[in-house]
Design a protein around this motif. Structure first.
Motif: not given
Length: 156
Positions: A44-53
């Motif tokens: 997933s995308n980086d959590p800072l960019l809305g991704g799944d941590p």
């Protein structure tokens, strides 16, 4: 003389909620890495960019690849130097920056290997190996940011 190598991977976007990228918030930033004959890695995308941590992101993967390459070369060079490594773990950390435009990059990375060697090992010699790795490590030779190390040693 050098030789070229080819590496392959398949990236499959899994984030289509039904309307694709019709709207910016209408799709997930998830995908799978599918390398032949290897387990699928969900990302997933980086959590800072809305991704799944809970999933790996490209930044995790790059830092992990860097630390893994360093470890493998350390083990190889230690063996060549007659140094027995009985355990190795690392907790690498990278610092990145994101510009207002959203563009990002790594500024630096620090590897923090904890290496276990038998009592009486020449720790100066063991530590010197780290300085040789950037001459040979595939990943370290490919990144454009500084990589340092803060190794610690346990004798046991």
């Amino acid at each position: 003389m050098s030789t070229e190598h080819t590496y392959t991977s398949a990236i499959l976007w899994t984030g289509n909620r039904g309307e694709g990228t019709r709207t910016y918030r209408g799709y997930d930033r998830t995908w799978e890495i599918r390398t032949p004959r290897k387990p699928v890695v969900s990302c997933s995308n980086d959590p800072l960019l809305g991704g799944d941590p809970a999933l790996h992101n490209p930044e995790d993967l790059l830092l992990s690849a860097l630390a893994s390459c360093h470890m493998l070369w350390y083990l190889h060079l230690a063996s060549n130097a007659g140094i027995a490594v009985t355990a190795y773990e690392d907790a690498p950390e990278a610092v990145g920056e994101t510009e207002r435009s959203g563009a990002g990059r790594f500024l630096r990375a620090t590897l923090r290997p904890k290496i276990t060697v038998p009592a009486g090992t020449n720790l100066t010699k063991a530590d010197a190996i780290h300085h040789e790795i950037h001459k040979v490590c595939y990943i370290a030779r490919s990144v454009n940011f500084p990589v340092s190390f803060e190794a610690s040693y346990l004798e046991g």
